[in-house]
Design a protein around this motif. Structure first.
Motif, mmCIF file in Angstrom:
data_model
loop_
_atom_site.group_PDB
_atom_site.id
_atom_site.type_symbol
_atom_site.label_atom_id
_atom_site.label_comp_id
_atom_site.label_asym_id
_atom_site.label_seq_id
_atom_site.Cartn_x
_atom_site.Cartn_y
_atom_site.Cartn_z
ATOM 1 N N VAL A 62 16.048 57.582 7.396
ATOM 2 C CA VAL A 62 16.559 56.922 6.193
ATOM 3 C C VAL A 62 18.049 57.228 6.006
ATOM 4 O O VAL A 62 18.570 57.107 4.904
ATOM 5 C CB VAL A 62 15.767 57.331 4.931
ATOM 6 C CG1 VAL A 62 14.376 56.767 4.984
ATOM 7 C CG2 VAL A 62 15.728 58.845 4.781
ATOM 8 N N GLY A 63 18.694 57.592 7.108
ATOM 9 C CA GLY A 63 20.135 57.848 7.056
ATOM 10 C C GLY A 63 20.928 56.816 7.836
ATOM 11 O O GLY A 63 21.986 57.120 8.393
ATOM 12 N N VAL A 64 20.419 55.589 7.880
ATOM 13 C CA VAL A 64 21.092 54.524 8.639
ATOM 14 C C VAL A 64 22.522 54.336 8.147
ATOM 15 O O VAL A 64 23.458 54.131 8.939
ATOM 16 C CB VAL A 64 20.290 53.206 8.504
ATOM 17 C CG1 VAL A 64 20.977 52.086 9.259
ATOM 18 C CG2 VAL A 64 18.873 53.402 9.005
ATOM 19 N N ALA A 77 26.052 54.279 10.415
ATOM 20 C CA ALA A 77 26.919 53.094 10.392
ATOM 21 C C ALA A 77 28.323 53.464 9.917
ATOM 22 O O ALA A 77 29.332 52.960 10.440
ATOM 23 C CB ALA A 77 26.316 52.025 9.470
ATOM 24 N N ALA A 78 28.407 54.374 8.929
ATOM 25 C CA ALA A 78 29.722 54.805 8.430
ATOM 26 C C ALA A 78 30.493 55.576 9.497
ATOM 27 O O ALA A 78 31.718 55.445 9.602
ATOM 28 C CB ALA A 78 29.535 55.659 7.179
ATOM 29 N N VAL A 79 29.786 56.376 10.290
ATOM 30 C CA VAL A 79 30.460 57.097 11.379
ATOM 31 C C VAL A 79 31.073 56.103 12.368
ATOM 32 O O VAL A 79 32.210 56.272 12.831
ATOM 33 C CB VAL A 79 29.463 58.034 12.089
ATOM 34 C CG1 VAL A 79 30.059 58.582 13.381
ATOM 35 C CG2 VAL A 79 29.086 59.187 11.167
ATOM 36 N N GLY A 80 30.325 55.056 12.688
ATOM 37 C CA GLY A 80 30.875 54.023 13.557
ATOM 38 C C GLY A 80 32.102 53.366 12.960
ATOM 39 O O GLY A 80 33.099 53.111 13.641
ATOM 40 N N ALA A 86 28.071 58.652 16.684
ATOM 41 C CA ALA A 86 26.795 58.627 15.960
ATOM 42 C C ALA A 86 25.711 59.354 16.753
ATOM 43 O O ALA A 86 24.875 60.073 16.181
ATOM 44 C CB ALA A 86 26.377 57.183 15.687
ATOM 45 N N ALA A 87 25.742 59.194 18.077
ATOM 46 C CA ALA A 87 24.758 59.885 18.925
ATOM 47 C C ALA A 87 24.949 61.400 18.840
ATOM 48 O O ALA A 87 23.969 62.157 18.801
ATOM 49 C CB ALA A 87 24.885 59.402 20.363
ATOM 50 N N GLY A 88 26.204 61.850 18.796
ATOM 51 C CA GLY A 88 26.460 63.287 18.707
ATOM 52 C C GLY A 88 25.938 63.879 17.413
ATOM 53 O O GLY A 88 25.309 64.953 17.409
ATOM 54 N N GLY A 126 28.036 49.746 13.317
ATOM 55 C CA GLY A 126 28.940 50.140 12.240
ATOM 56 C C GLY A 126 30.398 49.910 12.614
ATOM 57 O O GLY A 126 31.193 49.438 11.786
ATOM 58 N N ALA A 127 30.763 50.237 13.854
ATOM 59 C CA ALA A 127 32.138 49.988 14.304
ATOM 60 C C ALA A 127 32.427 48.495 14.368
ATOM 61 O O ALA A 127 33.538 48.044 14.027
ATOM 62 C CB ALA A 127 32.343 50.634 15.673
ATOM 63 N N MET A 128 31.455 47.705 14.787
ATOM 64 C CA MET A 128 31.643 46.253 14.845
ATOM 65 C C MET A 128 31.833 45.665 13.453
ATOM 66 O O MET A 128 32.645 44.751 13.254
ATOM 67 C CB MET A 128 30.436 45.605 15.534
ATOM 68 C CG MET A 128 30.306 45.979 17.006
ATOM 69 S SD MET A 128 28.712 45.522 17.706
ATOM 70 C CE MET A 128 28.755 43.757 17.550
ATOM 71 N N LEU A 129 31.094 46.195 12.478
ATOM 72 C CA LEU A 129 31.221 45.677 11.114
ATOM 73 C C LEU A 129 32.621 45.956 10.551
ATOM 74 O O LEU A 129 33.231 45.081 9.921
ATOM 75 C CB LEU A 129 30.155 46.319 10.228
ATOM 76 C CG LEU A 129 30.115 45.844 8.778
ATOM 77 C CD1 LEU A 129 29.823 44.353 8.703
ATOM 78 C CD2 LEU A 129 29.074 46.626 7.982
ATOM 79 N N THR A 130 33.138 47.162 10.782
ATOM 80 C CA THR A 130 34.495 47.470 10.322
ATOM 81 C C THR A 130 35.520 46.607 11.049
ATOM 82 O O THR A 130 36.515 46.181 10.454
ATOM 83 C CB THR A 130 34.785 48.966 10.554
ATOM 84 O OG1 THR A 130 33.823 49.736 9.838
ATOM 85 C CG2 THR A 130 36.172 49.335 10.079
ATOM 86 N N THR A 131 35.274 46.337 12.320
ATOM 87 C CA THR A 131 36.171 45.449 13.065
ATOM 88 C C THR A 131 36.190 44.056 12.446
ATOM 89 O O THR A 131 37.260 43.446 12.280
ATOM 90 C CB THR A 131 35.713 45.357 14.530
ATOM 91 O OG1 THR A 131 35.678 46.667 15.093
ATOM 92 C CG2 THR A 131 36.651 44.477 15.333
ATOM 93 N N LEU A 132 35.026 43.545 12.102
ATOM 94 C CA LEU A 132 34.953 42.209 11.503
ATOM 95 C C LEU A 132 35.634 42.177 10.136
ATOM 96 O O LEU A 132 36.364 41.228 9.824
ATOM 97 C CB LEU A 132 33.486 41.795 11.365
ATOM 98 C CG LEU A 132 33.225 40.435 10.712
ATOM 99 C CD1 LEU A 132 33.781 39.308 11.581
ATOM 100 C CD2 LEU A 132 31.735 40.236 10.473
#
Length: 443
Positions: A59-61, A65-68, A173-175, A325-331
């Motif tokens: 439940v920490g999605v 996403a914020a890290v990305g 995010a994996a780390g 998450g990184a893609m969303l910030t890019t958009l």
């Protein structure tokens, strides 16, 4: 109707809905919704890898996403030379001290005997280290945040192409998922939910308050794009000729063209992740994960390392969420820590997986499309519906005005209605997981 036919039909209906939006509301809006649907589908795939494959309740999605999103800033934003000159050295010294203290704690844990002496030694190292780090950290942060705070006030990033941040966001995010998993995956499943929820909130709090790194609630705007800018397109001769041949104005067509470029990039990423997810799901590793999910005791009796396998799938799913998450910030072209809300980045993603069909990658993708489409379109559909139902009333009728004003808040009602209908008539999702005989026939 077979499940395969239902899947084709579901995606066909989804395509017709996009075409309807394009013809009725405009192609720019249709492509804007499509781009967010593609990103949502990738997030949904990440949650499906964790929940659908292995039954891990994350439940920490929002935090992953914020890290990305943070990685998109740290990779693409140009470095702020004045801020580095003012306090960059202090931040580097603080990081070095933190690494030395962590190494000292590890050495004490590794070489001292278990007992109170080891516990007190590690506690003393951490306490002393905290105050030592603050000596270098506090002046550096104050100096950095005082450098033109209206425009910068932070260190900036590396200034390299933002598209690279998609992979780095996944790795970051994996780390973090690895650290959380090493602590909580050996315990009961509900501890993982508590840990991910807590870490997610900590990440968001850090992003809002560590201005020297993220600018906090002042936001980071003007991130570079991986696609052309509309202004540049409107001055290019080939683009003007192309828009003229299509009978469209350069301004309108440039907006559509940019969104179409984003859609192509996002589709490529989605297809690559979907292909790898399908290969993993249908491999011996995927069958082992489902066996662990369905009966941990039996899998453990067969010699499977449950904790290690859970850690693998948790890291993989979190990496996919970080990429999205990184893609969303890019958009968006900007990083706004205050916009990360559990409703949008955790609740909705879980609804996508449940509605689409947990355990089925295609179902997760479809769920991402369906839920995000109606999340956006619930408002205009609601206004149209209320306007049609009250068409016979006077324009100033209080009931008519109230219903039309309330129609803009129908999103949550629509989400609840979709969830209830799917759980009532298709409890395993729109495209259920293939199990038993169906899976063997496919193989």
């Amino acid at each position: 109707m077979t499940e395969t036919t239902r899947a084709y039909l579901s995606f066909a209906v989804m395509a017709l809905l996009f075409l309807a939006v394009g013809f009725v509301q405009g192609w720019s809006l249709a492509l804007a919704i499509l781009n967010l649907c593609l990103i949502s589908a990738i997030m949904s795939l990440g949650v499906n890898i964790q929940w659908g494959y292995a039954g891990l309740f994350n439940v920490g999605v929002m935090g992953f996403a914020a890290v990305g999103g943070l990685m998109a800033v740290l990779v693409s934003y140009p470095p702020v030379a004045e801020a580095w000159a003012a306090g960059g050295a202090g931040i580097l010294v603080s990081g070095l001290l933190a690494a030395i203290i962590a190494a000292a704690c590890y050495a004490a844990y590794r070489f001292m005997r278990k007992g109170q002496a080891r516990m007190w030694t590690i506690s003393a190292i951490i306490l002393a280290g905290y105050f030592i780090i603050r000596i270098a950290y506090d002046p550096a942060v104050d100096a950095i945040e005082s450098v033109n705070p209206a425009a910068t006030g932070f260190l900036g990033g590396l200034g390299i192409p933002i598209i690279i941040s998609w992979a780095i966001g996944g790795l970051a995010a994996a780390g973090i998922a690895w650290i959380i998993g090493k602590i909580s995956l050996g315990l009961r499943s509900d501890y993982l939910a508590i840990a991910t929820l807590g870490i997610s909130e900590i990440i968001i709090a850090m992003l809002k308050n560590e201005d020297w790194l993220t600018r906090g609630v002042k936001n980071v705007i003007g991130l570079p794009r991986p696609v052309p800018y509309e202004v540049d397109l409107q001055q290019a001769e080939w683009f003007l000729n192309l828009s003229a041949s299509l009978g469209m104005s350069p301004v309108d067509f440039s907006s559509i063209f940019v969104k179409l470029c984003y859609a192509i990039l996002f589709t490529i990423v989605l297809l690559v992740i979907l292909y790898l997810s399908e290969k993993a799901l249908n491999s011996p590793w995927g069958r082992m994960m489902r066996a662990i999910r369905d009966n941990e005791i039996s899998a453990n009796a067969m010699g499977k390392d449950i904790t290690r396998r859970h850690l693998q799938v948790f890291v993989l799913g979190s990496a996919v969420i970080g990429i999205a998450g990184a893609m969303l910030t890019t958009l968006d072209g900007q990083f706004t820590p205050a916009s990360y809300q559990p409703l949008r980045f955790t609740f909705l993603i879980w609804v996508m997986v449940i509605v689409g069909g947990s355990g089925n990658n295609w179902g997760a993708v479809l769920g991402g499309f369906v839920i995000w489409f109606f999340w956006i379109e619930a408002e205009p559909i609601g206004i149209w519906l209320m306007d049609s139902l009250t068409a016979g009333m006077a324009p100033d009728n209080p009931l008519r005005l109230h219903l039309i004003d309330s129609a803009a808040h129908m999103r949550l009602i629509v989400m609840g209605l979709i969830l209830l209908l799917v759980l009532r008539f298709s409890p395993r999702g729109l495209i259920p997981e293939r199990t038993g005989q169906q899976y063997n026939q496919q193989q």
